[in-house]
Design a protein around this motif. Structure first.
Motif, PDB file in Angstrom:
ATOM      1  N   ASN A 184      -5.397-106.910 -63.473  1.00 52.78           N
ATOM      2  CA  ASN A 184      -4.545-107.714 -62.495  1.00 52.78           C
ATOM      3  C   ASN A 184      -4.723-107.918 -61.097  1.00 52.78           C
ATOM      4  OD1 ASN A 184      -3.100-108.164 -64.930  1.00 52.78           O
ATOM      5  ND2 ASN A 184      -1.942-106.302 -64.726  1.00 52.78           N
TER       6      ASN A 184
ATOM      7  N   SER B 175      -3.763 -97.969 -68.569  1.00 54.07           N
ATOM      8  CA  SER B 175      -2.820 -98.478 -67.665  1.00 54.07           C
ATOM      9  C   SER B 175      -3.832 -98.663 -66.197  1.00 54.07           C
ATOM     10  CB  SER B 175      -1.804 -97.448 -67.357  1.00 54.07           C
ATOM     11  OG  SER B 175      -1.241 -97.732 -66.232  1.00 54.07           O
TER      12      SER B 175
ATOM     13  N   GLU C 229      -4.477-102.547 -64.701  1.00 61.37           N
ATOM     14  CA  GLU C 229      -4.291-102.556 -63.229  1.00 61.37           C
ATOM     15  C   GLU C 229      -5.437-103.372 -62.789  1.00 61.37           C
ATOM     16  OE1 GLU C 229      -3.484 -99.757 -59.318  1.00 61.37           O
ATOM     17  OE2 GLU C 229      -2.464 -99.188 -61.200  1.00 61.37           O
TER      18      GLU C 229
END
Length: 233
Positions: free
Chosen positions: A142, A135, A139
């Protein structure tokens, strides 16, 4: 500041490695595996602290063509300094565990702090089998255009490399089979170790070699010759 300036003078691929365990073994194994292709500068032993990282980076010289540096932290704020010194192009997050737990509120904070190493990186290698790390890596990807994520999984999760078989032989060797995206045939390596930590470390090394463009045939030949790493104790 001096080490950070020294690092900025070089334009070679720099691999930054962090995680709770396996940093030194992965770094030393990558040195063993990639030495035929590159003139490598690397962290000595386990020089991954606030003092060790500058000393490691200070070794960079014009003749080097690849750098392997590890970074370890024990409290928030430390990795921001280390990341500015190492400035990795390629990142590797090995795993998360109890090491230095007393310095952080929880594992999520520890993961976020360790991820600060990869601010300048264009590519990050992680296992998809640890949801919190995956995760945080997604992140990271992105937050800036052009960042690439390379993932592997031995639990059948969506990933760029699927580990579909791990078989340990009586002679101490372990065969690892994987299906890589964009590769038609299954890829196979054998390592002269059988413990779970060595298998995980070897897969991390395999992934880094893959993203560096080393042919699978050469990867397989070199993996069989991996040697144990002398540790601190």
């Amino acid at each position: 500041n001096l080490a950070r300036y020294h690092r900025s003078r070089f334009h070679i691929p720099v691999v930054g490695i962090t995680g709770s365990n396996g940093k030194t073994v992965v770094k030393e194994w990558l040195w063993q595996l990639l030495s035929p292709d590159f003139h490598i500068v690397r962290s000595p032993k386990s020089y991954n602290s606030q003092i060790g990282v500058p000393l490691s980076v200070w070794q960079m010289r014009p003749e080097h063509t690849l750098a392997l540096f590890e970074a370890g932290i024990s409290r928030p704020g430390e990795m921001e300094r280390l990341g500015a010194i190492i400035q990795p192009d390629i990142g590797l997050f090995t795993n998360i565990g109890p090491a230095h737990r007393e310095g952080f509120r929880n594992d999520d904070e520890k993961i976020r702090e360790k991820m600060r190493l990869f601010y300048s990186a264009r590519l990050l290698v992680v296992s998809a089998d640890t949801p919190a790390i995956l995760s945080a890596a997604q992140e990271w990807q992105n937050l800036r255009e052009g960042r690439q994520l390379f993932t592997w999984s031995k639990n059948g999760l969506p990933a760029d490399a699927q580990i579909i078989g791990i078989q340990t032989h009586p002679d101490g060797f372990t065969q690892i089979r994987a299906a890589f995206r964009k590769m038609i045939e299954l890829a196979v390596v054998e390592i002269p170790f059988s413990d779970s930590a060595s298998i995980e470390n070897a897969i991390h090394c395999w992934a880094v070699m893959h993203v560096l463009g080393i042919p699978q045939k050469q990867i397989a030949e070199r993996m069989r010759r991996l040697e144990p790493v002398e540790m601190r104790l």
